[in-house]
Design a protein around this motif. Structure first.
Motif, PDB file in Angstrom:
ATOM      1  N   ASP A 278      81.517  32.230  25.709  1.00  0.00           N
ATOM      2  CA  ASP A 278      80.497  31.346  26.270  1.00  0.00           C
ATOM      3  C   ASP A 278      79.197  32.117  26.448  1.00  0.00           C
ATOM      4  OD1 ASP A 278      79.190  29.244  27.484  1.00  0.00           O
ATOM      5  OD2 ASP A 278      80.042  29.622  29.467  1.00  0.00           O
ATOM      6  N   CYS A 279      78.145  31.644  25.786  1.00  0.00           N
ATOM      7  CA  CYS A 279      76.824  32.275  25.892  1.00  0.00           C
ATOM      8  C   CYS A 279      75.889  31.489  26.806  1.00  0.00           C
ATOM      9  CB  CYS A 279      76.187  32.416  24.513  1.00  0.00           C
ATOM     10  SG  CYS A 279      77.063  33.536  23.393  1.00  0.00           S
ATOM     11  N   GLY A 280      76.406  30.476  27.500  1.00  0.00           N
ATOM     12  CA  GLY A 280      75.547  29.652  28.345  1.00  0.00           C
ATOM     13  C   GLY A 280      74.557  28.863  27.513  1.00  0.00           C
ATOM     14  N   ASP A 281      73.294  28.883  27.929  1.00  0.00           N
ATOM     15  CA  ASP A 281      72.238  28.154  27.219  1.00  0.00           C
ATOM     16  C   ASP A 281      71.499  29.039  26.223  1.00  0.00           C
ATOM     17  OD1 ASP A 281      72.772  25.836  28.673  1.00  0.00           O
ATOM     18  OD2 ASP A 281      71.448  26.465  30.318  1.00  0.00           O
ATOM     19  N   ASN A 282      72.012  30.227  25.955  1.00  0.00           N
ATOM     20  CA  ASN A 282      71.295  31.183  25.111  1.00  0.00           C
ATOM     21  C   ASN A 282      71.784  31.211  23.671  1.00  0.00           C
ATOM     22  OD1 ASN A 282      69.764  31.999  27.317  1.00  0.00           O
ATOM     23  ND2 ASN A 282      71.217  33.583  27.902  1.00  0.00           N
ATOM     24  N   CYS A 283      72.392  30.125  23.212  1.00  0.00           N
ATOM     25  CA  CYS A 283      72.852  30.111  21.816  1.00  0.00           C
ATOM     26  C   CYS A 283      72.687  28.724  21.203  1.00  0.00           C
ATOM     27  CB  CYS A 283      74.307  30.574  21.736  1.00  0.00           C
ATOM     28  SG  CYS A 283      74.838  31.032  20.060  1.00  0.00           S
ATOM     29  N   GLN A 284      71.569  28.055  21.480  1.00  0.00           N
ATOM     30  CA  GLN A 284      71.276  26.812  20.783  1.00  0.00           C
ATOM     31  C   GLN A 284      70.963  27.143  19.323  1.00  0.00           C
ATOM     32  OE1 GLN A 284      68.233  24.612  22.839  1.00  0.00           O
ATOM     33  NE2 GLN A 284      69.138  25.026  24.850  1.00  0.00           N
ATOM     34  N   CYS A 288      78.411  30.888  19.570  1.00  0.00           N
ATOM     35  CA  CYS A 288      78.748  32.025  20.425  1.00  0.00           C
ATOM     36  C   CYS A 288      80.058  32.614  19.921  1.00  0.00           C
ATOM     37  CB  CYS A 288      78.871  31.568  21.877  1.00  0.00           C
ATOM     38  SG  CYS A 288      79.034  32.927  23.051  1.00  0.00           S
ATOM     39  N   CYS A 294      75.593  35.870  20.184  1.00  0.00           N
ATOM     40  CA  CYS A 294      75.284  34.629  19.480  1.00  0.00           C
ATOM     41  C   CYS A 294      75.054  34.895  17.995  1.00  0.00           C
ATOM     42  CB  CYS A 294      74.034  33.990  20.096  1.00  0.00           C
ATOM     43  SG  CYS A 294      73.527  32.443  19.311  1.00  0.00           S
ATOM     44  N   SER A 305      65.938  35.417  23.637  1.00  0.00           N
ATOM     45  CA  SER A 305      67.175  34.924  24.255  1.00  0.00           C
ATOM     46  C   SER A 305      67.744  33.698  23.564  1.00  0.00           C
ATOM     47  CB  SER A 305      66.930  34.601  25.730  1.00  0.00           C
ATOM     48  OG  SER A 305      65.949  33.580  25.854  1.00  0.00           O
ATOM     49  N   ASN A 306      67.342  33.407  22.313  1.00  0.00           N
ATOM     50  CA  ASN A 306      67.880  32.244  21.622  1.00  0.00           C
ATOM     51  C   ASN A 306      67.611  32.335  20.123  1.00  0.00           C
ATOM     52  OD1 ASN A 306      69.250  29.735  21.596  1.00  0.00           O
ATOM     53  ND2 ASN A 306      68.269  29.181  23.521  1.00  0.00           N
TER      54      ASN A 306
END
Length: 402
Positions: A278-284, A288, A294, A305-306
């Motif tokens: 889980d990368c949270g919101d940093n892999c749109q 992940c 990511c 961060s993305n």
């Protein structure tokens, strides 16, 4: 996908997944095309004598997605799993030929049998005139040198103050701690003790064993050795205590027959019934593949961060790259292929061209753009995207207000 690109993608997945594995085990890393052993996903074949020290392992098929809308079709036990080739347990990728798997001695030798030959998993044999010290390293001995001492012409070793000859080999010098060391401690320098490998110092109980991953419903009784509480078991190839369970629950442990408790940095995935990174919101716009790692989709690259799209032209002062190869407007997020955006977020086309859905075109080209079902479906998708981008937020707000 070509065989070459598929192989490259497998190498990338092997490299990044198991960022988690580097925390769980001492694995060799190669830079360039990087290979790591994958930490905890399922083995399907474990007989190195048949496969040249290589095994088949199943990993989540989503790790191989190259685009957001690409279907998941793995070749494993279900479509959600992909079989890949990795080194069997006890073997690592060769430093010199990444296609070969060679024996691993890292568990018994911190530098993986340097100055020696690892002829089988955890079987390190030092070269002539080298000897294994108390840490398992192959160190020079007389007449070349004597660790923590000096060699005489007759081949004997005189130890430095605070050291004495190793009683078994008499070929290197060990540090001395006159007052002795505590339980699970080693003498690492004259008068200085530290926790033995596989143990860590605690405030109340001294040196205690470390188990990675955590034992779950059990107690760590030795380095990576779990003892289960009553009513809990270990499944084959897993050193974690859990309830009897019918789901995979990789990277976690079963609290009950159908409930998987994930480790930190992982999130439960119903398709694989396992815990995935889980990368949270940093892999749109990416996948992940490791805890905090990511892998961006094709046409994207990781910045700050993305994942951000890559464009082969300058999108202008008021524009930005919104999709791979497609410029758009910063303010409105409207696509503006072959045009430039103004300060109001509108796509301005060159003279003689008009804006059509996501691009600038000449009027005579419109019929050509819509002469096939595939092209019409494409523009329908783009129109839906434009609607969501330009007024979708307002529409949703009105729906919520009702």
């Amino acid at each position: 996908m070509s065989l070459r690109s598929a192989s490259a993608l497998t190498a990338l997945v092997l490299a990044t997944i198991s960022c988690a594995a580097t925390q769980d085990q001492n694995t060799e890393q190669l830079f360039g095309d990087i290979y790591y052993e994958i930490g905890s996903f399922s083995f399907r074949h474990t007989d190195p004598s048949v496969s040249g020290n290589k095994c088949q392992r199943e990993v989540p098929a989503r790790f191989f997605k190259t685009a957001p809308d690409a279907p998941i079709r793995g070749n494993g036990s279900t479509i959600h799993w992909q079989r890949i080739e990795v080194c069997c347990e006890g073997y690592v990728r060769s430093r010199y030929d990444s296609d070969q798997c060679v024996p691993d001695c890292s568990a018994v030798s911190p530098n993986n049998c340097r100055n020696g030959f690892c002829h089988a998993p955890n079987q390190c044999e030092c070269f002539a005139e080298f000897v294994r010290n108390e840490r398992g390293e192959c160190v020079q001995t007389c007449p070349i040198a004597c660790e923590h001492g000096r060699c005489y012409l007759n081949g004997t070793c005189l130890c430095d103050p605070g050291y004495s000859l190793d009683l078994e080999t008499r070929k290197f010098c060990r540090a001395q701690c006159p007052h002795g060391c505590g339980t699970h401690q080693d003498c690492i320098a004259p008068g200085q003790c530290a926790c033995a490998e596989g143990y860590k110092m605690t405030q109340d109980l001294g040196c205690q064993p470390v188990c990675i991953p955590d034992c779950g419903h059990g107690k760590c009784v030795g380095p990576n050795k779990c003892e289960c509480f009553q009513g809990y078991i270990k499944r084959p190839m897993r050193n974690v205590c859990e309830a009897e369970c019918y789901i995979s629950c990789e990277n976690g442990f079963c609290e009950s027959r159908s409930n998987c408790q994930c480790r930190n940095g992982y999130k439960y995935d119903a398709d694989t019934t396992s815990c995935l990174p889980d990368c949270g919101d940093n892999c749109q716009d990416g996948i992940c593949v490791g805890s905090g790692v990511c892998k961006c989709f094709e046409g994207y690259e990781y910045r700050e961060s993305n994942c951000e799209a890559i464009c082969n032209r300058d999108c202008g002062y008021y524009g930005q790259c919104l999709e791979p190869g497609a410029c758009g407007c910063k303010l409105t997020k409207q696509l503006c292929r072959t045009g430039l955006c103004d300060r109001n977020g509108r796509c301005v086309c060159p003279i003689g061209m008009t804006h059509f859905v996501d691009r600038c075109v000449k009027a005579m080209q419109l019929n050509e753009l819509l002469n096939s079902n595939q092209q019409r479906e494409y523009f329908n998708r783009q129109l839906r995207r434009e609607f969501e981008t330009l007024i979708g937020d307002r529409f949703h707000f009105m729906q919520q207000a009702k």
